[in-house]
Write a protein that holds these residues in place. Structure first.
Motif, PDB file in Angstrom:
ATOM      1  N   TYR A  46       0.671  -1.113   0.066  1.00 31.35           N
ATOM      2  CA  TYR A  46      -0.152   0.000   0.025  1.00 31.35           C
ATOM      3  C   TYR A  46       0.847   1.309   0.143  1.00 31.35           C
ATOM      4  O   TYR A  46       0.456   2.174  -0.844  1.00 31.35           O
ATOM      5  CB  TYR A  46      -0.928  -0.023   1.058  1.00 31.35           C
ATOM      6  N   TYR A 130      -5.254  -8.661  18.489  1.00 30.71           N
ATOM      7  CA  TYR A 130      -6.186  -7.514  18.978  1.00 30.71           C
ATOM      8  C   TYR A 130      -7.515  -7.824  18.114  1.00 30.71           C
ATOM      9  O   TYR A 130      -8.448  -7.623  18.678  1.00 30.71           O
ATOM     10  CB  TYR A 130      -5.782  -6.123  18.428  1.00 30.71           C
ATOM     11  N   VAL A 153      -1.679 -13.403   7.699  1.00 26.64           N
ATOM     12  CA  VAL A 153      -2.443 -13.222   9.011  1.00 26.64           C
ATOM     13  C   VAL A 153      -3.300 -14.259   9.289  1.00 26.64           C
ATOM     14  O   VAL A 153      -3.615 -14.804  10.291  1.00 26.64           O
ATOM     15  CB  VAL A 153      -3.224 -11.916   8.875  1.00 26.64           C
ATOM     16  N   THR A 171     -12.111 -18.319   3.712  1.00 25.04           N
ATOM     17  CA  THR A 171     -12.298 -18.419   2.166  1.00 25.04           C
ATOM     18  C   THR A 171     -10.588 -18.285   1.739  1.00 25.04           C
ATOM     19  O   THR A 171      -9.592 -17.884   2.157  1.00 25.04           O
ATOM     20  CB  THR A 171     -12.726 -16.862   1.538  1.00 25.04           C
ATOM     21  N   LYS A 177      -4.624 -24.123  -0.904  1.00 22.71           N
ATOM     22  CA  LYS A 177      -4.968 -23.041   0.256  1.00 22.71           C
ATOM     23  C   LYS A 177      -5.889 -23.703   1.248  1.00 22.71           C
ATOM     24  O   LYS A 177      -5.881 -23.564   2.179  1.00 22.71           O
ATOM     25  CB  LYS A 177      -5.304 -21.802  -0.522  1.00 22.71           C
ATOM     26  N   ARG A 263     -13.290  -0.532  11.585  1.00 21.38           N
ATOM     27  CA  ARG A 263     -12.257  -0.274  10.526  1.00 21.38           C
ATOM     28  C   ARG A 263     -10.783  -0.017  11.336  1.00 21.38           C
ATOM     29  O   ARG A 263     -10.385   1.034  11.438  1.00 21.38           O
ATOM     30  CB  ARG A 263     -12.266   0.475   9.594  1.00 21.38           C
ATOM     31  N   LEU A 312       3.422 -11.649  -3.222  1.00 17.37           N
ATOM     32  CA  LEU A 312       2.343 -11.639  -2.385  1.00 17.37           C
ATOM     33  C   LEU A 312       1.009 -10.795  -3.039  1.00 17.37           C
ATOM     34  O   LEU A 312      -0.119 -11.483  -2.714  1.00 17.37           O
ATOM     35  CB  LEU A 312       2.961 -10.627  -1.264  1.00 17.37           C
ATOM     36  N   GLY A 319       0.962 -18.402   3.998  1.00 14.06           N
ATOM     37  CA  GLY A 319       1.932 -18.318   5.330  1.00 14.06           C
ATOM     38  C   GLY A 319       2.523 -16.915   5.070  1.00 14.06           C
ATOM     39  O   GLY A 319       2.259 -15.957   4.599  1.00 14.06           O
TER      40      GLY A 319
END
Ligand code: NDP
Length: 325
Positions: A46, A130, A153, A171, A177, A263, A312, A319
């Protein structure tokens, strides 16, 4: 001089430069870490593309790593040269041999946890901590939907959910996967390339739907995710792998069953050294007890960070992925 990855303009992986820079001496309250392993995360992409703006350019990249403290600034009391440490927040620049950051963002690493494991789970594992223990405190018995269940994650989330006695429906985009997520503890998986997610969730839950949805895919899955929830339950939107969710009319929460939405971000939860330490203590205890383990499924030399990011972004990884300086 020390090697680092930096970018002077936003764009594709080609904007990443592998350069030599003079090592920054830590200022007051800072430490410098000699990285043994660096974590790769979607958030790095990002920043590279400009979806999240870097504070200035040229900029370093990356916020997750593990290694040894090699210099300490004035006023730092809880860390000393030679300490084994890990971090997941702070200024961009973890994609480097040496990274200088505020000491309050750095925690000591227990002897039993190696550097690669730490670099593969500080950001991702604290995020699962968290999300599952604070954003909503899962008690066991809930049914949740988790997108990208075989990812970095997601792989930790599957294991943490199993440890809590939570039924995680994950999903995924391929049978491989799906197998991986189930091995990690997913109660069920849905291959969204072949199956209708909402209908499959309806079948799996006998029409009841989910107590929570954790959505890091963003734009492409926003509405599907809302359709998988029970009335008055919680949508946790925590990422943008397919693009940001924008232009939401709040009325949709009413139409879909008086839903709640949040969010959150890691920085919003680990916002003090005390809170970071408490979260890290819980993550480390989960690792030391063997309830979760970190699958470092890809390793790249630091110089090939662009190639790692491409893998990615194009769903080729599972993983955790680490970069080796
Ligand atoms: P992952 O390893 O999970 O990789 C992303 C996965 O998302 C892919 O493997 C793919 O899995 C799935 N995906 C679905 N649609 C797309 C798409 N259009 N483009 C690319 N991937 C897609 O990455 P991370 O573990 O690093 O991060 C997971 C998510 O969690 C990211 O969105 C990240 O921003 C977010 N995050 C948020 C944090 C926060 O505090 N808010 C902190 C940490 C991460 P599949 O092939 O199975 O669909």
């Amino acid at each position: 001089m020390a090697k680092r990855i930096q970018f002077s303009r936003t764009g594709g992986p080609e904007v990443l430069e592998f350069v030599d820079v003079p090592p920054a001496a830590p200022g007051p309250g800072e430490v410098r870490v000699k990285n043994a392993a660096v974590g790769l995360n979607f958030i790095d992409i990002y920043f590279r593309t400009g979806l999240y703006p870097a504070p200035s350019l040229p900029s370093g990249l990356g916020t997750e790593g593990a290694g040894v403290v090699d210099a300490v600034g004035e006023g730092v009391t809880h860390l000393a040269v030679g300490d084994r440490v890990a971090y997941a927040q702070g200024p961009l620049g973890a994609y480097a041999e040496l990274h200088t950051l505020p000491a309050g963002k750095v925690v000591k690493l227990p002897e039993a946890i190696d550097f690669e494991t730490a670099a593969g789970c500080m950001l991702k594992g604290l995020t699962v901590q968290y999300l599952m223990r604070q954003t909503y405190e899962l008690k066991g018995g809930e049914t949740i939907l988790w997108h990208a269940a075989a990812g970095g994650v997601g792989s930790i989330a599957c294991q943490w959910a199993r440890a809590l006695g939570v039924k995680l429906i994950g999903t995924v985009s391929s049978p491989e996967k799906a197998a991986l997520a189930e091995k990690n503890g997913a109660w069920a998986t849905i291959d969204y390339t072949k199956e209708d997610v909402v209908e499959r969730v309806r079948e799996l839950t006998n029409g009841e739907m989910c107590d929570l949805v954790y959505d890091s895919v963003g734009k492409d899955t926003w509405e599907t995710s809302l359709d998988c929830l029970k009335p008055r339950s919680l949508m946790v939107s925590f990422g943008n792998a397919s693009g940001a969710v924008e232009g939401v009319n709040l009325g949709i929460l009413n139409q879909k069953g008086s839903l709640f939405v949040t969010r959150p971000s890691l920085n919003g939860y680990a916002d003090t050294p005390q809170r970071l330490q408490a979260m890290a203590d819980e993550l480390f205890a989960m690792l030391e007890s063997g309830k979760i383990s970190i699958d470092i499924a890809q390793r790249f030399p630091l110089a090939e960070a662009g190639k790692a990011q491409e893998a990615l972004a194009s769903r080729q990884t599972t993983g955790s992925t680490i970069l080796i300086p």
